[in-house]
Motif scaffolding. Structure first.
Motif, PDB file in Angstrom:
ATOM      1  N   VAL A  99      40.059  40.743  36.480  1.00  0.00           N
ATOM      2  CA  VAL A  99      39.469  41.115  35.200  1.00  0.00           C
ATOM      3  C   VAL A  99      40.216  42.233  34.495  1.00  0.00           C
ATOM      4  O   VAL A  99      40.414  42.197  33.276  1.00  0.00           O
ATOM      5  CB  VAL A  99      37.980  41.488  35.386  1.00  0.00           C
ATOM      6  N   TRP A 100      40.697  43.233  35.239  1.00  0.00           N
ATOM      7  CA  TRP A 100      41.319  44.380  34.578  1.00  0.00           C
ATOM      8  C   TRP A 100      42.668  44.027  33.976  1.00  0.00           C
ATOM      9  O   TRP A 100      43.167  44.761  33.100  1.00  0.00           O
ATOM     10  CB  TRP A 100      41.460  45.548  35.547  1.00  0.00           C
ATOM     11  N   TYR A 150      41.875  43.665  30.195  1.00  0.00           N
ATOM     12  CA  TYR A 150      41.140  44.654  29.406  1.00  0.00           C
ATOM     13  C   TYR A 150      42.003  45.797  28.878  1.00  0.00           C
ATOM     14  O   TYR A 150      41.728  46.356  27.829  1.00  0.00           O
ATOM     15  CB  TYR A 150      39.979  45.237  30.226  1.00  0.00           C
ATOM     16  N   GLN A 176      32.505  43.191  38.172  1.00  0.00           N
ATOM     17  CA  GLN A 176      31.756  41.949  38.016  1.00  0.00           C
ATOM     18  C   GLN A 176      31.016  41.920  36.685  1.00  0.00           C
ATOM     19  O   GLN A 176      30.968  40.877  36.026  1.00  0.00           O
ATOM     20  CB  GLN A 176      30.778  41.748  39.180  1.00  0.00           C
ATOM     21  N   TYR A 217      30.787  30.467  36.256  1.00  0.00           N
ATOM     22  CA  TYR A 217      30.575  31.104  34.958  1.00  0.00           C
ATOM     23  C   TYR A 217      29.435  30.375  34.263  1.00  0.00           C
ATOM     24  O   TYR A 217      29.034  29.279  34.681  1.00  0.00           O
ATOM     25  CB  TYR A 217      31.852  31.077  34.099  1.00  0.00           C
ATOM     26  N   GLY A 272      29.584  36.637  36.554  1.00  0.00           N
ATOM     27  CA  GLY A 272      30.770  37.485  36.571  1.00  0.00           C
ATOM     28  C   GLY A 272      31.511  37.512  37.888  1.00  0.00           C
ATOM     29  O   GLY A 272      32.460  38.285  38.047  1.00  0.00           O
ATOM     30  N   SER A 328      38.426  33.709  35.295  1.00  0.00           N
ATOM     31  CA  SER A 328      38.688  35.086  35.712  1.00  0.00           C
ATOM     32  C   SER A 328      37.716  35.503  36.810  1.00  0.00           C
ATOM     33  O   SER A 328      36.575  35.040  36.868  1.00  0.00           O
ATOM     34  CB  SER A 328      38.549  36.020  34.505  1.00  0.00           C
ATOM     35  N   LEU A 338      34.096  38.766  30.035  1.00  0.00           N
ATOM     36  CA  LEU A 338      35.390  38.118  29.847  1.00  0.00           C
ATOM     37  C   LEU A 338      35.340  36.609  30.088  1.00  0.00           C
ATOM     38  O   LEU A 338      35.937  35.829  29.339  1.00  0.00           O
ATOM     39  CB  LEU A 338      36.423  38.750  30.794  1.00  0.00           C
ATOM     40  N   ASP A 339      34.627  36.168  31.104  1.00  0.00           N
ATOM     41  CA  ASP A 339      34.667  34.741  31.454  1.00  0.00           C
ATOM     42  C   ASP A 339      33.767  33.870  30.574  1.00  0.00           C
ATOM     43  O   ASP A 339      33.664  32.662  30.794  1.00  0.00           O
ATOM     44  CB  ASP A 339      34.365  34.520  32.940  1.00  0.00           C
ATOM     45  N   ASN A 386      33.552  41.336  34.024  1.00  0.00           N
ATOM     46  CA  ASN A 386      34.044  39.967  34.116  1.00  0.00           C
ATOM     47  C   ASN A 386      33.077  38.974  33.489  1.00  0.00           C
ATOM     48  O   ASN A 386      33.485  37.930  32.977  1.00  0.00           O
ATOM     49  CB  ASN A 386      34.312  39.592  35.572  1.00  0.00           C
ATOM     50  N   PRO A 400      36.505  39.081  39.505  1.00  0.00           N
ATOM     51  CA  PRO A 400      36.544  40.547  39.545  1.00  0.00           C
ATOM     52  C   PRO A 400      37.892  41.107  39.988  1.00  0.00           C
ATOM     53  O   PRO A 400      38.196  42.273  39.702  1.00  0.00           O
ATOM     54  CB  PRO A 400      35.435  40.889  40.557  1.00  0.00           C
ATOM     55  N   TYR A 402      40.158  32.410  30.496  1.00  0.00           N
ATOM     56  CA  TYR A 402      39.263  33.477  30.944  1.00  0.00           C
ATOM     57  C   TYR A 402      38.053  32.946  31.712  1.00  0.00           C
ATOM     58  O   TYR A 402      37.430  33.684  32.480  1.00  0.00           O
ATOM     59  CB  TYR A 402      38.756  34.299  29.752  1.00  0.00           C
TER      60      TYR A 402
END
Length: 468
Positions: free
Chosen positions: A200-201, A204, A219, A389, A384, A195, A225-226, A222, A197, A192
């Motif tokens: 990202v989906w 999720y 973003q 990151y 993001g 990851s 997530l990242d 993300n 933008p 992750y």
């Protein structure tokens, strides 16, 4: 906290409600707005947002009583206070400067804006709840000092995970326990970190209908997530609770609530921690993608240690979740309600004179780290995004590499190539200290660099004297 509502009710009865100004009417701000009119002794005096229609929409969609706010958007801040109606403005600085407003909620998520607003609150003697964790990690250690000098309270936001973790840590220390580890849960896998933008989906599980609503910023999501948001929150916890970040960043071990004290104890006792007194984030998914049993995805925790056989036996008698030895135990809260709980911060500041968590020192930092090989001439796209990151590290390590904070890794150009997974340095980018946020951050680095050196010299002298 059992007396807060009673004290607020007394303010209501006396006709002296706390006057609140909020900057930013996004999701977090809307959640607070939805509860503000339901709280005795509190009044939402004004909303500052660059898009007035967003503020109006937040009031409408959250069920804020129409008679309690200016539906035209033309009422001045002063008139709003006189009439007892929530005014809407695009000028956050003017709102902060308005006499009669007691406390400011900074909910922009923009680190540079957060620094600017905090310094304005110092100037105009307004308490501030910094919901903007990006700003808090970028400059919170120095902002807290400035706030104390100004005689105002600078506070973490109750309902956000750092403040809830700080509450658990305070509970543990007040009860006489050593804190072994503190942190939160999230959904994370090693991949992750990279990851974007665009991807990202995939992770999720939102429906197309949900995404089409326009409430989902790729973003922003993300950054959760990242690992950037987790790193920021754990830096805030480290700084607010005087805990140490892991030396090589967050490990995100998969762990359910039943295993917290087994996993989050020192390696010398069979756990996964380098040492006691640290922060960590646990993942709700195993490395192969399976869901963790009894996950803590939305919650927070603290691990404590029985100081002796008597306390260890008490842990057993009262059913605490402990490791196999019974020495380490976990306390946790499975959920947090974000802005719906934010009123606790307002009440604590105004009727008790206490923050709900506050930066104490500079222990942790979050440094922009390359998601891929980056080339000189590229412009960084921030938290993001596609390029970097945020990685948690100790403040000392950040100073050593002159780490570029993730909060300022947006819109600036690289002047050096940077390899994937390498932490960026100030030396790698073109920047100007004409930017208030950059200048303030560099000032903070200079202050702490000297203090760390002085502390090191003092420790060396203590060691020499001790050897004699």
């Amino acid at each position: 906290m059992t007396s807060l509502s009673t004290k607020l009710a007394a303010l209501e009865e006396a006709g002296k409600p706390i006057q609140v100004g909020i900057i930013g009417a996004g999701k977090f701000g809307s959640m607070y707005i939805s509860q503000s009119h339901r709280t005795k002794g509190v009044r939402l005096a004004a909303i500052a947002d660059l898009a007035p229609e967003r503020a109006l929409n937040a009031l409408k969609k959250t069920g804020f009583p129409q008679e309690k706010y200016d539906t035209t958007g033309s009422l001045s801040l002063e008139e709003g206070l006189k009439q007892g109606k929530t005014a809407i403005t695009t000028d956050s600085a003017a709102m902060i400067a308005t006499p009669g407003i007691d406390v400011i909620l900074e909910v922009t998520g923009n680190p540079a804006a957060g620094v600017r607003h905090a310094l304005l609150c110092c100037e105009h003697k307004k308490h501030i709840v910094m919901i903007n964790v990006e700003a808090d990690v970028l400059a919170g250690p120095l902002l807290t000092r400035k706030a104390k000098e100004a005689g105002i309270i600078y506070s973490m936001a109750y309902g956000d995970q750092p403040a809830l973790i700080a509450e658990l840590v305070d509970w543990a220390r007040t009860a006489g326990f050593d804190v072994v580890c503190a942190g939160k849960g999230t959904k994370h896998l090693p991949q992750y970190h990279y990851s974007t933008p665009d991807t990202v989906w995939d992770h999720y599980g939102f429906t197309k209908e949900q995404l089409a609503s326009g409430d989902f910023n790729p973003q922003m999501f993300n950054s959760f997530l990242d690992g950037t948001k987790s790193a920021l929150e754990m830096a805030a916890v480290a700084n607010g609770c005087d805990l140490s970040p892991p030396s090589d960043g967050l490990a995100f071990p998969p762990c359910g609530t039943h295993d917290l004290p087994e996993v989050l104890k020192p390696a010398r006792d069979g756990g996964q921690l380098q040492k006691k007194g640290t922060v960590e984030v646990v993942s709700c998914v195993e490395k192969d993608g399976r869901w963790v049993h009894n996950d803590l995805r939305w919650g927070v925790y603290v691990i404590i240690e029985a100081p002796g056989p008597y306390q260890k036996e008490c842990f057993k008698q009262y059913g605490l979740k402990t490791d196999s030895t019974g020495k380490y135990a976990a306390q946790y809260k499975p959920y947090h309600l974000i802005g719906l709980e934010l009123g606790i911060s307002v009440a604590s500041i105004m009727v008790r004179g206490e923050p709900t968590g506050q930066t104490k020192t500079w222990c942790g930092d979050v440094v922009a780290t390359a998601k891929r090989d980056l080339k000189a001439g590229e412009k960084l796209d921030g938290e993001g995004g596609f390029m970097v990151y945020g990685k948690l590290m100790t403040a000392g390590d950040s100073l050593e590499i002159e780490g570029l904070p993730i909060g300022l890794a947006h819109g600036i150009v690289l002047k050096s190539d940077v390899k994937k997974d390498q932490g960026l340095s100030w030396k790698d980018v073109e920047y100007s200290e004409e930017s208030q946020a950059v200048a303030f951050r560099r000032e903070m680095e200079a202050v702490y660099r000297e203090e760390f050196r002085a502390a090191g010299r003092a420790a060396e002298m203590q060691g020499v004297n001790g050897a004699r």
